[in-house]
Design a protein around this motif. Structure first.
Motif, mmCIF file in Angstrom:
data_model
loop_
_atom_site.group_PDB
_atom_site.id
_atom_site.type_symbol
_atom_site.label_atom_id
_atom_site.label_comp_id
_atom_site.label_asym_id
_atom_site.label_seq_id
_atom_site.Cartn_x
_atom_site.Cartn_y
_atom_site.Cartn_z
ATOM 1 N N ARG A 93 9.932 34.564 9.639
ATOM 2 C CA ARG A 93 9.894 34.805 11.076
ATOM 3 C C ARG A 93 8.454 34.866 11.569
ATOM 4 N NH1 ARG A 93 12.957 37.044 15.266
ATOM 5 N NH2 ARG A 93 11.738 38.258 16.760
ATOM 6 N N ASN A 94 8.114 33.934 12.455
ATOM 7 C CA ASN A 94 6.757 33.817 13.012
ATOM 8 C C ASN A 94 5.703 33.624 11.924
ATOM 9 O OD1 ASN A 94 7.734 34.076 15.596
ATOM 10 N ND2 ASN A 94 7.089 36.197 15.866
ATOM 11 N N MET A 95 6.116 33.142 10.757
ATOM 12 C CA MET A 95 5.193 32.896 9.649
ATOM 13 C C MET A 95 5.175 31.402 9.335
ATOM 14 S SD MET A 95 6.235 36.126 7.207
ATOM 15 C CE MET A 95 5.229 35.516 5.856
ATOM 16 N N LEU A 96 4.018 30.908 8.948
ATOM 17 C CA LEU A 96 3.854 29.483 8.710
ATOM 18 C C LEU A 96 2.874 29.243 7.585
ATOM 19 C CD1 LEU A 96 0.961 28.078 10.354
ATOM 20 C CD2 LEU A 96 1.993 29.787 11.841
ATOM 21 N N VAL A 97 2.931 28.035 7.045
ATOM 22 C CA VAL A 97 1.927 27.540 6.108
ATOM 23 C C VAL A 97 1.429 26.216 6.655
ATOM 24 C CG1 VAL A 97 1.515 26.608 3.807
ATOM 25 C CG2 VAL A 97 2.813 28.728 4.073
ATOM 26 N N ALA A 98 0.115 26.078 6.772
ATOM 27 C CA ALA A 98 -0.517 24.853 7.259
ATOM 28 C C ALA A 98 -1.265 24.202 6.101
ATOM 29 C CB ALA A 98 -1.471 25.158 8.411
ATOM 30 N N ASP A 99 -0.913 22.954 5.792
ATOM 31 C CA ASP A 99 -1.536 22.203 4.712
ATOM 32 C C ASP A 99 -2.552 21.232 5.286
ATOM 33 O OD1 ASP A 99 0.095 23.412 2.734
ATOM 34 O OD2 ASP A 99 1.721 22.020 3.191
ATOM 35 N N PHE A 100 -3.762 21.249 4.710
ATOM 36 C CA PHE A 100 -4.848 20.367 5.134
ATOM 37 C C PHE A 100 -5.185 19.385 4.019
ATOM 38 C CE2 PHE A 100 -5.185 24.316 7.424
ATOM 39 C CZ PHE A 100 -5.543 23.959 8.712
ATOM 40 N N ASP A 101 -5.718 18.249 4.414
ATOM 41 C CA ASP A 101 -6.132 17.250 3.420
ATOM 42 C C ASP A 101 -7.470 17.589 2.784
ATOM 43 O OD1 ASP A 101 -3.893 15.717 3.531
ATOM 44 O OD2 ASP A 101 -4.757 14.100 4.745
ATOM 45 N N THR A 102 -8.318 18.332 3.489
ATOM 46 C CA THR A 102 -9.658 18.612 2.981
ATOM 47 C C THR A 102 -9.954 20.101 3.074
ATOM 48 O OG1 THR A 102 -10.729 18.274 5.140
ATOM 49 C CG2 THR A 102 -10.459 16.334 3.730
ATOM 50 N N GLN A 103 -10.783 20.575 2.191
ATOM 51 C CA GLN A 103 -11.210 21.971 2.222
ATOM 52 C C GLN A 103 -12.063 22.245 3.453
ATOM 53 O OE1 GLN A 103 -13.486 23.144 -1.211
ATOM 54 N NE2 GLN A 103 -13.582 25.300 -0.614
ATOM 55 N N ARG A 104 -12.797 21.245 3.889
ATOM 56 C CA ARG A 104 -13.661 21.416 5.052
ATOM 57 C C ARG A 104 -12.844 21.777 6.284
ATOM 58 N NH1 ARG A 104 -17.690 16.734 7.577
ATOM 59 N NH2 ARG A 104 -18.472 17.974 9.328
ATOM 60 N N ASP A 105 -11.725 21.072 6.517
ATOM 61 C CA ASP A 105 -10.877 21.372 7.671
ATOM 62 C C ASP A 105 -10.270 22.764 7.559
ATOM 63 O OD1 ASP A 105 -11.314 18.976 9.001
ATOM 64 O OD2 ASP A 105 -9.662 17.956 7.996
ATOM 65 N N ARG A 106 -9.837 23.124 6.359
ATOM 66 C CA ARG A 106 -9.243 24.448 6.189
ATOM 67 C C ARG A 106 -10.253 25.551 6.471
ATOM 68 N NH1 ARG A 106 -8.326 26.996 0.398
ATOM 69 N NH2 ARG A 106 -10.585 27.139 0.760
ATOM 70 N N ASP A 107 -11.450 25.422 5.927
ATOM 71 C CA ASP A 107 -12.470 26.449 6.124
ATOM 72 C C ASP A 107 -12.926 26.510 7.579
ATOM 73 O OD1 ASP A 107 -12.233 26.889 3.427
ATOM 74 O OD2 ASP A 107 -14.077 25.839 2.875
ATOM 75 N N ARG A 108 -12.974 25.360 8.232
ATOM 76 C CA ARG A 108 -13.377 25.343 9.648
ATOM 77 C C ARG A 108 -12.375 26.114 10.497
ATOM 78 N NH1 ARG A 108 -11.543 22.227 13.551
ATOM 79 N NH2 ARG A 108 -10.542 20.811 12.064
ATOM 80 N N VAL A 109 -11.097 25.931 10.243
ATOM 81 C CA VAL A 109 -10.066 26.661 10.985
ATOM 82 C C VAL A 109 -10.116 28.143 10.641
ATOM 83 C CG1 VAL A 109 -7.575 26.936 11.256
ATOM 84 C CG2 VAL A 109 -8.580 24.648 11.251
ATOM 85 N N MET A 110 -10.328 28.452 9.374
ATOM 86 C CA MET A 110 -10.336 29.853 8.951
ATOM 87 C C MET A 110 -11.478 30.622 9.617
ATOM 88 S SD MET A 110 -8.739 32.007 7.064
ATOM 89 C CE MET A 110 -8.968 33.656 6.424
ATOM 90 N N THR A 111 -12.634 30.011 9.721
ATOM 91 C CA THR A 111 -13.798 30.680 10.307
ATOM 92 C C THR A 111 -13.837 30.595 11.828
ATOM 93 O OG1 THR A 111 -15.121 28.665 10.001
ATOM 94 C CG2 THR A 111 -15.182 30.317 8.235
#
Length: 386
Positions: A93-111
């Protein structure tokens, strides 16, 4: 406990179920478990070689309302810049997992947090697929904080870092804004605790202990009663008390001013501008009517785009070639008066039924009997107007 479970799984092949049960009981705090419960299932869940690696984030929308995964993804995807290969999947409920192709995109979203879904905070954590749901805490949110109205002698790197560490021992990106003069730092807040409203600084030069307000940039919904994220004061499980002025302990002053108007203020401004425009048009129309000049009357505004000449009111009809000039003048209550070049007619009055904006269309020809001897001649001759 996870390490102990791993040891049990690793030695299950060389030890008996009884010894495995003893080890499990020790790991679980002397619980009495059966021999079947102590027998582990050994699985090789390692990924095959050549499998494309995914860089993932787990997220949760802090809200009492339920959001469908399609709603969440349609908001976060453009906010995150629509990175290539981004996939969303629901894990609760209201929880998700987002998969990225690159670590750069993941870290950019995280920060880049805080992220919002309809102004509700989205808490993000680095995710790996062998995690258990209970290991996802969703209790930390990174955001920008400001300490405002600092003395001029404290607006430097040394004092700024000391102040930021007081807010969060892991604070980063500490700087002094050259325009606003406030300290700005990237900190992590615990969403289960109230937002910090300020801090005390004991200054040797000032010889006093002063209170300095804290503000948060792009802060999502939070409770004015208890100061926690995720709900409003109407649903607060631990409501606070109002002061003598009727104000809650927390308020909108915790939001940093980013120079943008709120949606409510924007709508109010639009309504005021519309009202002012309407008043100006009404005032100019009345002045123009007094002078006898042409104005845009309600009658003209309400005319259909394509007029049906046969159904038009006679008072709106004018012969072709004659200019039509309308003006609004004061009349009886509920009635406007239309000035038509040479004569005045009320909208409810009569008129000339034979006047038209264009020439009348010729009436349809009467059908010629096919058995008539003069049918061929009649077809060639134009019908006379009746």
């Amino acid at each position: 406990m996870a390490a102990s479970s791993g040891n049990v799984g690793g030695t299950a092949g060389s030890s008996s179920p009884r010894s495995a049960r003893i080890q499990m009981e020790e790991a679980l705090g002397k619980l009495d478990i059966t021999e079947e419960e102590a027998t582990p299932l050994v699985l090789d869940d390692r990924e095959e070689e050549g499998t494309k690696q995914k860089w993932s984030l787990a997220g949760k929308v802090l809200s009492r309302n339920f959001f469908h995964i399609q709603t969440i993804s349609s908001i976060l995807r453009p906010a995150w810049g629509n990175p290539k290969g981004l996939l969303f999947r629901s894990v609760g409920r209201n929880m998700l997992v987002a998969d990225f192709d690159t670590q750069r995109d993941r870290d950019r979203v995280m920060t880049g947090s805080p992220w919002h879904v309809n102004n509700n905070a989205v808490i993000l954590e680095v995710f790996v697929d062998h995690m258990r749901p209970s290991e996802l805490k969703f209790d930390k949110l990174q955001l920008w904080a400001r300490v405002i109205n600092l003395p001029f002698n404290l607006r430097n790197d040394v004092s700024g870092k000391a102040i930021a560490k007081q807010l969060d021992k892991n604070a980063s990106s500490v700087l002094i804004d050259p325009v606003g003069g406030y300290l700005r730092a990237r900190i992590t807040v615990d969403v289960n605790k109230p937002l910090r409203r300020g801090m005390l600084i004991d200054s040797a030069k000032r010889q006093s202990t002063d209170w300095y307000d804290i503000q948060y940039e792009n802060i999502p919904f939070f409770c004015f009663s208890c100061g926690r994220l995720g709900y409003s004061d109407g649903y607060c499980p631990t409501p606070g008390s109002r002061n003598a002025d009727g104000k809650w302990p927390f308020g909108p002053e915790l939001r940093a001013d980013d120079g943008k108007k709120s949606s409510s203020a924007g709508n109010s401004s639009k309504e005021q501008a519309s009202a002012q425009t309407s008043n100006r048009e009404s005032h100019s129309s009345s002045n123009a009517a007094e002078k006898g000049t042409e104005v845009t009357s309600p009658a003209k505004r309400n005319l259909p785009s394509k007029l049906n000449k046969r159904k038009m009111p006679s008072q709106w009809v004018q012969k072709k070639g004659d200019p039509l000039t309308l003006a609004i003048t004061a009349g009886e209550a509920g009635k406007d008066t239309v000035i038509v070049t040479n004569e005045v007619q009320n909208l409810g009055g009569g008129g000339h039924e034979k006047d038209h904006l264009e020439e009348e269309e010729p009436k349809k020809k009467k059908p010629t009997p096919t058995n008539s001897e003069t049918s061929a001649v009649a077809v060639m001759q134009p019908c006379l107007e009746q």
